[in-house]
Motif scaffolding. Sequence first.
Motif, short mmCIF file in Angstrom:
data_model
loop_
_atom_site.label_atom_id
_atom_site.label_comp_id
_atom_site.label_asym_id
_atom_site.label_seq_id
_atom_site.Cartn_x
_atom_site.Cartn_y
_atom_site.Cartn_z
N GLY A 1 29.97 46.36 32.45
CA GLY A 1 31.23 45.65 32.25
C GLY A 1 31.29 44.40 33.11
N ARG A 2 32.41 43.70 33.02
CA ARG A 2 32.58 42.41 33.69
C ARG A 2 32.49 42.55 35.21
N LEU A 3 31.85 41.55 35.84
CA LEU A 3 31.70 41.54 37.29
C LEU A 3 32.23 40.24 37.88
N ALA A 4 32.84 40.36 39.05
CA ALA A 4 33.24 39.19 39.83
C ALA A 4 32.29 39.04 41.00
N TRP B 1 29.32 39.01 47.73
CA TRP B 1 29.70 40.33 47.23
C TRP B 1 29.75 40.32 45.71
N VAL B 2 29.74 41.50 45.14
CA VAL B 2 29.95 41.69 43.70
C VAL B 2 30.95 42.82 43.54
N HIS B 3 31.83 42.69 42.54
CA HIS B 3 32.89 43.68 42.38
C HIS B 3 33.20 43.88 40.90
N PRO B 4 33.22 45.12 40.41
CA PRO B 4 33.58 45.36 39.00
C PRO B 4 35.04 44.98 38.74
N VAL B 5 35.30 44.35 37.61
CA VAL B 5 36.65 43.96 37.24
C VAL B 5 36.88 44.30 35.76
N PRO B 6 38.13 44.49 35.35
CA PRO B 6 38.40 44.76 33.93
C PRO B 6 38.14 43.53 33.06
N ASP B 7 38.08 43.75 31.77
CA ASP B 7 37.77 42.66 30.84
C ASP B 7 38.82 41.57 30.80
N ALA C 1 45.92 43.91 42.04
CA ALA C 1 45.42 45.00 41.20
C ALA C 1 43.92 44.90 40.94
N TYR C 2 43.36 43.69 41.03
CA TYR C 2 41.92 43.54 40.80
C TYR C 2 41.09 44.02 41.98
N GLY C 3 41.70 44.15 43.14
CA GLY C 3 41.02 44.74 44.30
C GLY C 3 39.81 43.96 44.80
N LEU C 4 39.81 42.63 44.67
CA LEU C 4 38.68 41.85 45.15
C LEU C 4 38.57 41.95 46.67
N PRO C 5 37.36 41.94 47.19
CA PRO C 5 37.17 42.08 48.65
C PRO C 5 37.89 40.99 49.43
N ALA C 6 38.47 41.37 50.55
CA ALA C 6 39.03 40.40 51.50
C ALA C 6 37.94 40.03 52.50
N GLU C 7 37.96 38.76 52.92
CA GLU C 7 36.94 38.27 53.84
C GLU C 7 37.58 37.34 54.86
#
Length: 307
Positions: free
Chosen positions: A15-18, A104-110, A260-266
């Motif tokens: 699935g889609r990745l950020a 980083w890489v993070h799974p995200v919804p479509d 809601a997308y939960g992307l990593p904080a840095e």
Amino acid sequence: MPLFEPLDETRPLTGRLALGVEYDGSAYCGWQRLKHAASVQASLEDALSKVAAAPVKVLCSGRTDSGVHATRQVLHFDPPAARSQKAWVFGANANLPRDIAVRWVHPVPDDFHARFKALARRYRYVILNQPSRPVLERANVTWCRDPLDAEAMHRAAQVLVGEHDFSSFRAAGCQSKSPWRHLHFIEVHRHGPLVVIDVQGNAFLHHMIRNIAGALVAVGRGEQTETYLAELLTLKDRAQGAVTAPACGLHFVDSLYDEAYGLPAEPLGPNLLAFLGEWTGERPLPDCPMVEYRRGRPLVSLIATEE
């Protein structure tokens, strides 16, 4: 997200990745792939395609100009093959030049889209304010040998906060349909020899931040009064503005999305400013129409409206 979070190497991601990407833009024509010059997009797509063993196309949160850097460029892609988190990060970095890195890489919804779902974008413009020219920092700061009054620059900049017609601060060749943008905040602070212009908004026009920086430097030098930016804003004429500040001092440091997308904080970059200790997402987004509009609208509707 801890600074040293281990990367999973057991579960193939589908699935889609950020992706979070950092780059030194000195050697590139900017983000966008071009036929006649090296670009960050081309380097990333080539590296990810080698990991996937198939063509990969990426879309970013906001294009940067030639020579501009990024410490948190967010992009997304739909992978043609399943690879683990570690494989994407390590594999991409093994195939990238030394001035670009995947963080980083993070799974995200479509329904995630790096550009159309971005609620805000943040830049820092870094000026080294000292009599002698920079050496170790020369590729990622702008040098100003004249004393700058950072407090006067900060006061002058506050007129830009809010929604305005920024025609006086857009490049002559800017292709945006509208000169209206919403600045969430703009701050100017001195940290020893560093003067930092920290600005966040819903989006930015071509050369907008560099033109603002040029005007603020004129105020800081005492060449213009603190009403200068207010006057330019009223004129709505780029020809009346100050010089465009160099690209080397500009850093794309954050792109913000719904939690809601939960992307990593840095930690916010560049690393020259790590002592400030601020991480992405710490400041609340303003209660403004664009933020609420993008939070609630379906992706298909956003693309149809804003493209």
